[in-house]
Design a protein around this motif. Structure first.
Motif, short mmCIF file in Angstrom:
data_model
loop_
_atom_site.label_atom_id
_atom_site.label_comp_id
_atom_site.label_asym_id
_atom_site.label_seq_id
_atom_site.Cartn_x
_atom_site.Cartn_y
_atom_site.Cartn_z
N ARG A 262 0.69 -1.11 -0.06
CA ARG A 262 0.10 0.24 -0.02
C ARG A 262 1.15 1.29 0.57
NH1 ARG A 262 -0.87 3.14 4.42
NH2 ARG A 262 -0.56 1.17 6.06
N LEU A 263 1.73 1.21 0.87
CA LEU A 263 2.98 2.30 0.55
C LEU A 263 3.91 3.00 -0.31
CD1 LEU A 263 3.67 1.87 4.66
CD2 LEU A 263 2.32 4.05 4.10
N VAL A 264 4.06 1.46 -1.18
CA VAL A 264 4.89 2.29 -2.55
C VAL A 264 3.47 2.57 -3.11
CG1 VAL A 264 6.84 0.00 -1.96
CG2 VAL A 264 5.24 -0.10 -3.34
N ASP A 265 2.70 2.04 -3.22
CA ASP A 265 1.39 2.19 -4.27
C ASP A 265 1.05 3.52 -4.01
OD1 ASP A 265 1.12 0.03 -5.60
OD2 ASP A 265 -0.28 -0.59 -4.62
N GLU A 266 0.85 3.98 -2.49
CA GLU A 266 0.91 5.39 -2.65
C GLU A 266 1.83 6.26 -2.33
OE1 GLU A 266 -1.93 4.74 1.39
OE2 GLU A 266 -0.44 5.99 1.59
N ALA A 267 3.14 5.86 -2.19
CA ALA A 267 4.71 7.34 -2.30
C ALA A 267 4.33 7.39 -4.36
CB ALA A 267 4.85 6.68 -1.98
N TYR A 268 3.81 6.08 -5.67
CA TYR A 268 4.06 6.35 -5.92
C TYR A 268 3.11 7.12 -7.05
CZ TYR A 268 4.43 5.03 -11.43
OH TYR A 268 3.75 5.66 -12.86
N ALA A 269 1.63 7.12 -6.13
CA ALA A 269 0.66 7.78 -6.86
C ALA A 269 1.15 9.30 -5.81
CB ALA A 269 -0.77 7.37 -6.50
N LYS A 270 1.16 9.62 -4.86
CA LYS A 270 1.19 10.41 -4.52
C LYS A 270 2.41 11.75 -5.20
CE LYS A 270 1.46 12.57 0.57
NZ LYS A 270 0.71 13.01 0.29
N PHE A 271 3.44 11.28 -5.56
CA PHE A 271 4.28 11.81 -6.68
C PHE A 271 4.66 11.86 -7.52
CE2 PHE A 271 5.62 10.71 -1.94
CZ PHE A 271 4.76 12.48 -1.30
N LYS A 272 4.02 11.32 -8.68
CA LYS A 272 3.93 10.80 -9.69
C LYS A 272 3.91 11.60 -10.57
CE LYS A 272 -0.42 8.56 -11.56
NZ LYS A 272 -0.69 9.60 -10.94
N ASP A 273 3.18 13.02 -10.10
CA ASP A 273 3.23 14.19 -11.03
C ASP A 273 4.10 15.62 -10.94
OD1 ASP A 273 0.81 12.72 -12.34
OD2 ASP A 273 -0.55 13.57 -10.92
N VAL A 274 4.81 14.79 -9.87
CA VAL A 274 5.38 15.99 -9.54
C VAL A 274 6.82 16.56 -10.39
CG1 VAL A 274 7.46 16.25 -8.23
CG2 VAL A 274 5.19 15.86 -6.73
N THR A 275 6.76 17.96 -11.01
CA THR A 275 7.67 17.72 -12.55
C THR A 275 8.75 18.91 -11.30
OG1 THR A 275 6.46 19.59 -13.06
CG2 THR A 275 6.11 17.36 -13.83
N GLU A 276 9.31 19.44 -10.79
CA GLU A 276 10.32 20.32 -10.19
C GLU A 276 11.53 19.53 -10.05
OE1 GLU A 276 10.05 21.27 -5.85
OE2 GLU A 276 7.61 21.11 -6.40
N GLY A 277 13.12 20.28 -10.29
CA GLY A 277 14.01 19.63 -11.03
C GLY A 277 14.40 19.30 -12.23
N ALA A 278 15.13 18.61 -12.54
CA ALA A 278 16.07 18.58 -13.58
C ALA A 278 17.14 17.46 -13.93
CB ALA A 278 16.96 20.31 -14.62
N ASN A 279 16.84 16.74 -15.09
CA ASN A 279 18.06 15.79 -14.82
C ASN A 279 19.29 16.21 -14.93
OD1 ASN A 279 15.85 14.17 -16.02
ND2 ASN A 279 17.19 13.17 -17.79
N ALA A 280 20.14 16.02 -14.42
CA ALA A 280 21.86 15.64 -14.25
C ALA A 280 22.27 16.11 -16.32
CB ALA A 280 23.12 14.85 -13.55
#
Ligand code: GLU
Length: 349
Positions: free
Chosen positions: A44-62
């Motif tokens: 449940r926690l890995v699923d929740e973490a995935y769903a919660k942060f999948k739309d975060v687009t902050e930051g940039a590739n190295a």
């Protein structure tokens, strides 16, 4: 009060105290060995973490290693591996990204295996730098030059410290060691190697300065090649989680049963990960997640809950300090939900 009453009173008090003590026992016992979350909780926690942060687009590739800028930024995976070898995963699990600095504690473990933890302390160092991962300034201001095996200087020194008769043997020992921690074969991402080796002028400078100061223990260019190859090893989220679970399991890989390091040296390695695993953001990370961890500019992070399990995550977009934004958020969220911070339940914020 007569002697008899006194002793009767004492006896009553000691019975009362014993009863109170017994009542406290379960609380104490459970504080010492908290109940392990169930398979359902982990999933449940890995699923929740995935769903919660999948739309975060902050930051940039190295992009200081040109090829890393071409890795699809949207990739995101989260996994927990337990000390009995179970893996719970959400999101991307197959894509092999470069391990980068997540390789560093494992090569430090190899040096410890060959020469004991004193070699790390005396020949490299165990202090955080408070400076960027690729700092040349650190080399000049610290009298021992290299400060710990998780920043570039110390990691290049660790590669040079591996006892080997040839460059080929040095590489084989390091590669086999990483594969042993992961419990399977790990390819070298040749494109990453070429891209990094062709542009690693900063690391070449570090290797040469270390050599100049007597803190590099092989030919500098050999150390640089093997170090760059080590950073180019391809891992997926699942591999990273198992590598962490091997540390959580006292140095024994939970999938293969292979002992990768003596149990008594695991705490020493985790201590370095706690203070320097996130470079100059290590304090901030201990504040929010409270777990010894290691990040890499490939976007991978592994965090260890000592004696219990590991949480790994991967996503390429990095913050200013070079740490994956989504991976950090996913791991501190899970650590917070489970209350597994080393210094007490952390809030994950
Ligand atoms: N290979 C990278 C470098 O030397 C590792 C940096 C990292 O992952 O933090 O710059």
């Amino acid at each position: 009060m007569t002697r008899v009453t006194l002793s009767r009173n004492l006896a009553m008090w000691s019975t009362a105290l014993a009863v109170a003590g017994l009542a406290l026992l379960p609380a104490i016992a459970s504080a010492q060995s908290p109940a392990e979350p169930t398979a359902k909780d982990f999933q449940r926690l890995v699923d929740e973490a995935y769903a919660k942060f999948k739309d975060v687009t902050e930051g940039a590739n190295a992009n200081y290693i040109p090829i890393l800028d071409t890795v699809p930024s949207e990739l995101f995976g989260v996994a927990i591996a337990t000390r009995d070898g179970k893996v719970y995963a959400a999101g991307e699990q197959d894509y092999r990204f470069s391990i980068q600095s997540v390789s560093k504690p494992f090569t430090a473990a190899l040096v410890m295996n060959q020469q004991g933890p004193q070699a790390i302390r005396e020949k490299i160092g165990v202090e955080p730098t408070g400076l960027a991962f690729n700092s040349k300034l650190a080399l000049e201001i610290y009298p021992d030059r290299s400060v710990n095996p998780l920043v570039n200087a110390g990691a290049i020194a660790a590669v040079s410290l591996v006892q080997a008769a040839s460059e080929d043997e040095r590489w084989k020992l390091i590669h086999d060691n990483l594969q042993g921690f992961a419990g399977g074969e790990l390819p070298v991402l040749e494109e990453v190697y070429t891209s990094e080796y062709e542009t690693c002028w900063g690391n070449r400078g570090i290797a040469n300065l270390l050599y100049n100061y007597g803190r590099l223990y092989s030919d500098p260019e050999e150390a640089l090649r093997v170090y760059t190859r080590q950073c180019s090893v391809g891992v997926n989220t699942h591999d990273l989680a198992v590598m962490g679970a091997t540390l959580a399991n006292g140095g024994v890989n939970p999938l293969t049963g292979r002992r990768m390091m003596p149990a008594e040296h695991v705490p020493e390695l985790l201590a370095i990960m706690a203070t320097a695993g996130f470079y100059d953001e290590s304090g901030e990370w201990m504040y929010s997640a409270g777990l010894p961890s290691k990040t890499g500019v490939g976007g991978g992070i592994v965090a260890v809950v000592p004696g219990r399990f590991a949480i790994a995550a991967f996503s390429p977009r990095l913050n200013e300090a070079g740490n994956s934004v989504r991976a950090m958020r996913a791991i501190s969220f899970i650590a917070g939900e489970l209350g597994v911070g080393l210094y007490g339940p952390n809030t994950g914020e």
